[in-house]
Design an enzyme around this catalytic site. Structure first.
Site, PDB file in Angstrom:
ATOM      1  N   GLU A   7     -13.884  20.369 -18.085  1.00  0.00           N
ATOM      2  CA  GLU A   7     -14.712  19.179 -18.283  1.00  0.00           C
ATOM      3  C   GLU A   7     -15.071  19.021 -19.755  1.00  0.00           C
ATOM      4  O   GLU A   7     -15.591  19.944 -20.377  1.00  0.00           O
ATOM      5  CB  GLU A   7     -15.994  19.278 -17.446  1.00  0.00           C
ATOM      6  CG  GLU A   7     -16.961  18.115 -17.625  1.00  0.00           C
ATOM      7  CD  GLU A   7     -16.315  16.764 -17.295  1.00  0.00           C
ATOM      8  OE1 GLU A   7     -16.112  15.985 -18.246  1.00  0.00           O
ATOM      9  OE2 GLU A   7     -16.009  16.526 -16.120  1.00  0.00           O
TER      10      GLU A   7
ATOM     11  N   CYS B  66     -21.986  10.286 -10.918  1.00  0.00           N
ATOM     12  CA  CYS B  66     -23.136  10.199 -10.024  1.00  0.00           C
ATOM     13  C   CYS B  66     -24.378  10.839 -10.623  1.00  0.00           C
ATOM     14  O   CYS B  66     -25.445  10.239 -10.671  1.00  0.00           O
ATOM     15  CB  CYS B  66     -22.806  10.856  -8.686  1.00  0.00           C
ATOM     16  SG  CYS B  66     -24.169  10.754  -7.502  1.00  0.00           S
TER      17      CYS B  66
ATOM     18  N   LYS C 117     -29.875   6.050 -11.676  1.00  0.00           N
ATOM     19  CA  LYS C 117     -30.131   4.693 -11.181  1.00  0.00           C
ATOM     20  C   LYS C 117     -31.209   4.709 -10.106  1.00  0.00           C
ATOM     21  O   LYS C 117     -32.125   3.877 -10.113  1.00  0.00           O
ATOM     22  CB  LYS C 117     -28.844   4.102 -10.627  1.00  0.00           C
ATOM     23  CG  LYS C 117     -28.995   2.740  -9.971  1.00  0.00           C
ATOM     24  CD  LYS C 117     -27.830   2.470  -9.044  1.00  0.00           C
ATOM     25  CE  LYS C 117     -27.840   3.435  -7.859  1.00  0.00           C
ATOM     26  NZ  LYS C 117     -26.643   3.281  -6.988  1.00  0.00           N
TER      27      LYS C 117
ATOM     28  N   ARG D  31     -18.547 -14.812 -11.075  1.00  0.00           N
ATOM     29  CA  ARG D  31     -17.303 -15.572 -11.111  1.00  0.00           C
ATOM     30  C   ARG D  31     -17.017 -16.262  -9.786  1.00  0.00           C
ATOM     31  O   ARG D  31     -16.534 -17.396  -9.750  1.00  0.00           O
ATOM     32  CB  ARG D  31     -16.144 -14.656 -11.485  1.00  0.00           C
ATOM     33  CG  ARG D  31     -14.791 -15.338 -11.563  1.00  0.00           C
ATOM     34  CD  ARG D  31     -13.716 -14.358 -11.960  1.00  0.00           C
ATOM     35  NE  ARG D  31     -13.609 -13.261 -10.998  1.00  0.00           N
ATOM     36  CZ  ARG D  31     -12.786 -12.230 -11.132  1.00  0.00           C
ATOM     37  NH1 ARG D  31     -12.038 -12.131 -12.205  1.00  0.00           N
ATOM     38  NH2 ARG D  31     -12.740 -11.284 -10.213  1.00  0.00           N
TER      39      ARG D  31
ATOM     40  N   GLY E  63     -16.907  -3.948 -12.367  1.00  0.00           N
ATOM     41  CA  GLY E  63     -15.973  -3.021 -11.757  1.00  0.00           C
ATOM     42  C   GLY E  63     -15.691  -1.787 -12.601  1.00  0.00           C
ATOM     43  O   GLY E  63     -16.104  -1.697 -13.763  1.00  0.00           O
TER      44      GLY E  63
ATOM     45  N   THR F 219     -19.547   8.567  -3.938  1.00  0.00           N
ATOM     46  CA  THR F 219     -19.778   9.998  -4.166  1.00  0.00           C
ATOM     47  C   THR F 219     -19.562  10.856  -2.912  1.00  0.00           C
ATOM     48  O   THR F 219     -18.848  11.865  -2.970  1.00  0.00           O
ATOM     49  CB  THR F 219     -21.200  10.211  -4.723  1.00  0.00           C
ATOM     50  OG1 THR F 219     -21.273   9.619  -6.024  1.00  0.00           O
ATOM     51  CG2 THR F 219     -21.534  11.688  -4.832  1.00  0.00           C
TER      52      THR F 219
ATOM     53  N   ARG G 164     -13.867  18.936  -0.453  1.00  0.00           N
ATOM     54  CA  ARG G 164     -14.078  20.042   0.492  1.00  0.00           C
ATOM     55  C   ARG G 164     -12.940  20.146   1.496  1.00  0.00           C
ATOM     56  O   ARG G 164     -12.505  21.253   1.847  1.00  0.00           O
ATOM     57  CB  ARG G 164     -15.417  19.847   1.211  1.00  0.00           C
ATOM     58  CG  ARG G 164     -16.618  20.093   0.310  1.00  0.00           C
ATOM     59  CD  ARG G 164     -17.923  19.765   0.998  1.00  0.00           C
ATOM     60  NE  ARG G 164     -19.069  20.086   0.138  1.00  0.00           N
ATOM     61  CZ  ARG G 164     -20.307  19.685   0.369  1.00  0.00           C
ATOM     62  NH1 ARG G 164     -20.571  18.948   1.446  1.00  0.00           N
ATOM     63  NH2 ARG G 164     -21.286  20.025  -0.451  1.00  0.00           N
TER      64      ARG G 164
ATOM     65  N   HIS H 298     -42.659   3.572  17.697  1.00  0.00           N
ATOM     66  CA  HIS H 298     -43.405   2.374  17.308  1.00  0.00           C
ATOM     67  C   HIS H 298     -44.658   2.758  16.531  1.00  0.00           C
ATOM     68  O   HIS H 298     -45.323   3.739  16.883  1.00  0.00           O
ATOM     69  CB  HIS H 298     -43.790   1.593  18.566  1.00  0.00           C
ATOM     70  CG  HIS H 298     -44.556   0.347  18.287  1.00  0.00           C
ATOM     71  ND1 HIS H 298     -43.947  -0.797  17.829  1.00  0.00           N
ATOM     72  CD2 HIS H 298     -45.890   0.090  18.388  1.00  0.00           C
ATOM     73  CE1 HIS H 298     -44.879  -1.726  17.663  1.00  0.00           C
ATOM     74  NE2 HIS H 298     -46.059  -1.220  18.002  1.00  0.00           N
TER      75      HIS H 298
END
Length: 453
Positions: free
Chosen positions: A34, A42, A50, A204, A267, A315, A323, A442
């Site tokens: 990485e 994510c 977010k 659009r 996108g 995600t 997995r 309820h």
């Protein structure tokens, strides 16, 4: 050659982390490569930060209606800078947490950008175009590099933000133009609006949330407009001029919109840059890596999971694909990810959640005469005192022949949490009769799903 591994994973996002840790738990020697922070879209610049902004906006909005519940505040103000700093600090904590979890799992974390030098060898560079610093070899290689936001090729597009940039701001200006109609565009439009920012959404097409049930899209449109978001359908930006804080956005109808900032949420695309897939003979198609049901590419020992395959770009799907890959290849447990029943949520105001067939898709597949629709629309108890805010909308779609529930949709508080449980029922083949004979709790919103007639 520095090292040889049973498995090399390219990308430490959700799918890559899941696969690497699961494979290592079976005794495989695993390296994960990485070049950015660990956690992927994510954790670092997507779902997690977010959702923290969603919580912050929700706290602020609740304060504005708290007096109807007898709660009064004095000298209340919103410190947007503090909110954004706290979000970044939490992201930093999670980055370190994932690094520690890799270490505890016995996975070698290699800092750098990986690219193929041949079908079984990966070069490691400090940056995407930098010199090669080392080379590693793997019996199997898993590509899990995810995607990146798309920025349109129009004059001045560099003046706009993409979703990654939202979490790097010190604050937000007074008026933001959001371009796009998908879940990222709608979520940020709601976050900014709830924080007291003027929002214009430029779209659009003719509707929001293409791919979601039409009734959910309509409900969101009504709520956005009632909250003061200006929505412009049928037009797109063709050029941007000015400077940050003072932008002029020319639109396809020969008009322009003045704003202080612009967010492109139009996108995402698989992030194939620098991988040198050609040197491993990995086939691509429309800028994505096609795979079979076992996540395998056209090269038998090279696999791919997550957004780089551009199938169901969520995600939890990437995690399950990772997995399933590890279980099948290292755990002697042959299984595949089921893409047929995937729950989705949009963390707007209010939340939207969905699982199974939309009404449009159900009609197309089974015919309108072969399905039955149940709906409920009401004001939730949380709005009983101040009598304002979005109404809840719930919808069940069933097969007429056997009353099997094939779609479950909701707009309202805690929609994502409620649909998560509904997903289990639908996955087990529940019918409308099963829903009907379930005693309701309820007062709740979810009880409407088991009392519809």
């Amino acid at each position: 050659m520095d090292h040889s591994y049973d498995l090399i994973v390219l990308g430490a996002g959700s799918g890559g982390l899941a696969a690497a840790k699961r494979a290592a738990s079976y005794g495989a020697k695993v390296a994960i490569v990485e070049g950015d922070r660990v956690g992927g879209t994510c954790v670092i610049r997507g779902c997690v930060p977010k959702k923290l902004l969603v919580y912050g906006a929700d706290y602020w909005k609740k304060i504005t209606i708290s007096e109807s519940f007898g709660v009064s505040y004095k000298d209340v103000h919103l410190n947007m800078e503090h909110l954004l700093v706290n979000v970044r600090e939490e992201v930093d904590r999670l980055n370190l947490l994932h690094i520690d979890l890799l270490k505890k799992s016995g996975v070698d974390l290699i800092d750098g950008w990986g690219s193929f030098s041949d079908p079984k060898s990966i070069n490691i560079s400090r940056d995407l175009t930098g010199a090669i610093e080392r080379r590693i070899e793997g019996n199997q290689i898993l590509i899990a590099v995810g995607g990146r936001p798309r920025r349109p090729s129009i004059p001045g597009s560099e003046l706009g933000w993409v979703s990654d940039d939202m979490f790097l701001q010190k604050s937000f200006p007074k008026h933001v133009l959001v371009v796009g109609a998908g879940f990222i565009a709608c979520e940020f439009a709601c976050i900014l609006n709830s924080l007291g920012i003027q929002v214009t959404q430029l779209i659009r097409g003719s509707r929001l949330l293409r791919g979601f049930d039409k009734d959910l899209a309509t409900a969101l449109e009504v709520n956005l407009k009632s909250n003061g978001v200006r929505i412009v359908f049928g037009h797109s930006p063709i050029a941007i001029s000015g400077s940050p804080g003072d932008l002029k956005v020319s639109t396809s109808d020969n008009d322009f919109i003045a704003c202080e900032a612009l967010l492109f949420a139009t996108g995402r695309s698989p992030f194939l840059d620098g991988l040198r897939l050609d040197l491993a003979a990995v086939r691509t198609e429309n800028n994505r890596i096609p795979v079979d049901l076992d996540q395998c590419t056209n090269v038998p020992h090279i696999f791919a999971v997550g957004d780089v395959t551009d199938r169901v770009n969520l995600t939890p799907v990437a995690i399950e694909e990772g997995r399933a890959f590890a279980d099948s290849n290292y755990g002697k447990l042959k299984r595949r990810c089921n893409h047929d029943l995937v729950g989705k949520a949009v963390f707007t105001e209010p939340e939207i959640a969905s699982v199974g067939f939309s009404e449009e898709k159900a009609i197309k597949v089974f015919g309108e005469e072969n399905i039955k629709i149940y709906t409920s629309c009401f004001r939730p108890s949380s709005q009983a005192l101040h009598k304002q805010g979005p109404r809840c909308f719930l919808k069940l779609i069933t097969r007429s022949e056997n009353q099997k529930v094939i779609g479950c949709h909701m707009v309202g508080e805690c929609a994502a949490e409620i649909i998560q449980m509904a997903s289990i029922s639908i996955g087990m083949g529940a019918t409308k009769i099963d829903f009907d004979k379930t005693m309701a709790i309820h007062p709740t919103i979810a009880e409407e799903f088991v009392t519809m007639r």
